[in-house]
Design an enzyme around this catalytic site. Structure first.
Site, PDB file in Angstrom:
ATOM      1  N   SER A 190       0.790  -1.230   0.000  1.00 16.84           N
ATOM      2  CA  SER A 190       0.000   0.000   0.000  1.00 16.84           C
ATOM      3  C   SER A 190       0.817   1.273   0.000  1.00 16.84           C
ATOM      4  O   SER A 190       0.316   2.334  -0.382  1.00 16.84           O
ATOM      5  CB  SER A 190      -0.941   0.005   1.210  1.00 16.84           C
ATOM      6  OG  SER A 190      -0.214  -0.063   2.422  1.00 16.84           O
ATOM      7  N   HIS A 218      -5.392  -3.392  -2.593  1.00 17.48           N
ATOM      8  CA  HIS A 218      -5.083  -2.364  -3.584  1.00 17.48           C
ATOM      9  C   HIS A 218      -4.950  -2.922  -5.000  1.00 17.48           C
ATOM     10  O   HIS A 218      -4.613  -2.186  -5.920  1.00 17.48           O
ATOM     11  CB  HIS A 218      -3.805  -1.626  -3.179  1.00 17.48           C
ATOM     12  CG  HIS A 218      -3.913  -0.979  -1.840  1.00 17.48           C
ATOM     13  ND1 HIS A 218      -4.449   0.276  -1.647  1.00 17.48           N
ATOM     14  CD2 HIS A 218      -3.592  -1.440  -0.594  1.00 17.48           C
ATOM     15  CE1 HIS A 218      -4.438   0.577  -0.360  1.00 17.48           C
ATOM     16  NE2 HIS A 218      -3.921  -0.453   0.293  1.00 17.48           N
ATOM     17  N   LYS A 261     -12.211   0.565  -1.455  1.00 14.25           N
ATOM     18  CA  LYS A 261     -11.247   1.237  -2.327  1.00 14.25           C
ATOM     19  C   LYS A 261     -11.786   1.195  -3.761  1.00 14.25           C
ATOM     20  O   LYS A 261     -12.665   1.969  -4.106  1.00 14.25           O
ATOM     21  CB  LYS A 261      -9.881   0.585  -2.155  1.00 14.25           C
ATOM     22  CG  LYS A 261      -9.358   0.720  -0.722  1.00 14.25           C
ATOM     23  CD  LYS A 261      -8.044   0.029  -0.504  1.00 14.25           C
ATOM     24  CE  LYS A 261      -7.502   0.264   0.899  1.00 14.25           C
ATOM     25  NZ  LYS A 261      -8.359  -0.339   1.969  1.00 14.25           N
TER      26      LYS A 261
END
Length: 414
Positions: A190, A218, A261
């Site tokens: 990250s 991610h 996200k």
């Protein structure tokens, strides 16, 4: 006793480590924008009441403001209300949650998925469910805090392996006599943006009869042909199912990804074989003893997964923005002379290492004065001496917005 906190807070401030929480809201209301301007809500904010162009969000595909997700949430509120009322194992598991888990499993190409209300809860719940006293965990040195805390809570013997060092991992696995072994790693790191070598990790786990858990917070939505994540990026599994070379070889794999996200909403899921996911559901305390996320969150996520599949142009645009940013920063004097370092990354995360905490905060403040918000990341999130700007790109950004950031960094005195 209470004066200790005053002294400790002063020490944080003295070392430029005290965090400040900001009030953030979209600059525009939906009614103020035409449909083709929807992306503006995902890139421009009121930060403490001041308009800012943001490069700090994890909304990599710009879905947090997508009309389809908001419509799905509104419809589910009308059907289910706003609260789940209990744990998923009591009465908090709705048809929307059930359908979401099926959608997620199908999307990443694994047999079964289990939805958690938060990514932190997924890791600190799943890891202690998988291993305990008498077992061993092998954790990458740059893993996220929720993995670190999950390892600590498991009470298994912890081995911290140098970052991305397959040789060191092999040595540690070979020496271990633990009854069960778990290798756990971020899939996309990250703060650095690099991608773990998942095929090599799986091969090591096969050789030494270990389980592998990857945290794809991610990578999910961004990597892979249909945004399936890091497994698809490596040709292991995805929406088309498990690749032939990996058929029958993924029973030891536990896949985790967050949904706040790229998916634009909230929560996380763990996916894998039916037996492993059933065991996690039975044993993860953060699943058993926490109130479930409301049904409208699950409904919005189902819409988000559909958009991830149906709108590949978002990933194409994101890749073009990444190339434009890196090209634009190539002429930055502080990068050319080595004072700053733009780390290599093929993801939406573009880390610009500044060095000291004070210097990183100064660059952040200079950008803020120009109406641009990029967060400065400092220890303990990153190692001492590597404070950085974590530039997060979104498919909602325009090329002109990226150019504006590059120009602002180029004129910032180092």
């Amino acid at each position: 006793m209470t004066t200790w906190f005053d002294d400790a807070l002063q020490q944080l401030a003295a070392h430029h480590l005290q965090r400040r929480r900001r009030q953030v809201a979209p600059l525009h209301a939906p009614a103020e924008l035409a449909p083709h301007e929807e992306a503006l809500r995902a890139t421009t904010y009121l930060v403490d009441g001041q308009p800012r162009l943001s490069f700090g969000s994890n909304d990599y595909l710009g879905l947090s403001q997508h009309p389809a997700l908001m419509a799905a949430a509104h419809a589910a509120i009308d059907r289910y209300g706003v609260g789940a009322t209990a744990s998923p194992l009591v009465c908090g598991h709705s048809p929307e949650h059930e359908a979401l888990e099926a959608d997620l499993a199908r999307h990443v190409g694994l047999p079964r998925a289990l939805y958690f209300y938060a990514g932190y809860a997924a890791n600190v719940g799943a890891i202690p469910a998988l291993v305990g006293k008498g077992d061993a965990v092998f954790s990458d040195a740059l893993n996220h805090a929720c993995i670190i805390d999950g390892v600590r809570l498991s009470r298994a013997e912890a081995h911290i392996v140098p970052h991305a060092d397959l040789a060191a991992l092999e040595t540690a696995l070979r020496a271990s006599t633990a009854r069960r072994k778990l290798v756990v790693t971020d899939a996309v790191f990250s703060m650095d943006g690099n991608v773990a070598d998942v095929p090599a990790l799986l091969a090591l786990c096969e050789r030494f009869d270990a389980m592998l858990m990857i945290d794809d917070a991610h990578g999910f939505g961004v990597l892979g042909p249909q945004g399936e994540g890091t497994l698809a990026h490596h040709g292991i599994a995805g929406a088309a199912g498990v690749a032939p070379a990996w058929q029958g070889r993924l029973d030891r794999l536990i896949y985790m990804a967050t949904l706040g996200k790229s998916a634009g909403v909230a929560g996380a899921f763990v996916a894998g074989s039916d037996r492993i996911i059933e065991w996690v559901m039975q044993k993860a305390r953060t699943y058993m003893f926490a109130t479930a996320a409301p049904a409208h969150i699950a409904a919005a996520l189902r819409a988000g997964v559909q958009v991830i599949q149906d709108e590949p142009g978002r990933r194409t645009h994101l890749a073009a923005l990444r190339a434009r940013l890196r090209e634009g920063l190539a002429g930055c004097e502080a990068i050319r002379d080595g004072r700053w370092r733009l780390l290599p990354s093929d993801t939406a995360i573009q880390p610009l290492v500044i060095g000291s905490n004070e210097a990183a905060l100064a660059v952040m403040a200079a950008l803020d004065a120009q109406g641009i918000w990029v967060p400065a990341i400092r220890p303990p999130t990153v190692p001492d001496g590597t404070a950085r700007l974590r530039i997060s790109l979104s498919a909602a950004h325009t090329a002109e917005q990226v150019d504006r950031l590059c120009a602002a960094l180029a004129t910032r005195p180092a």
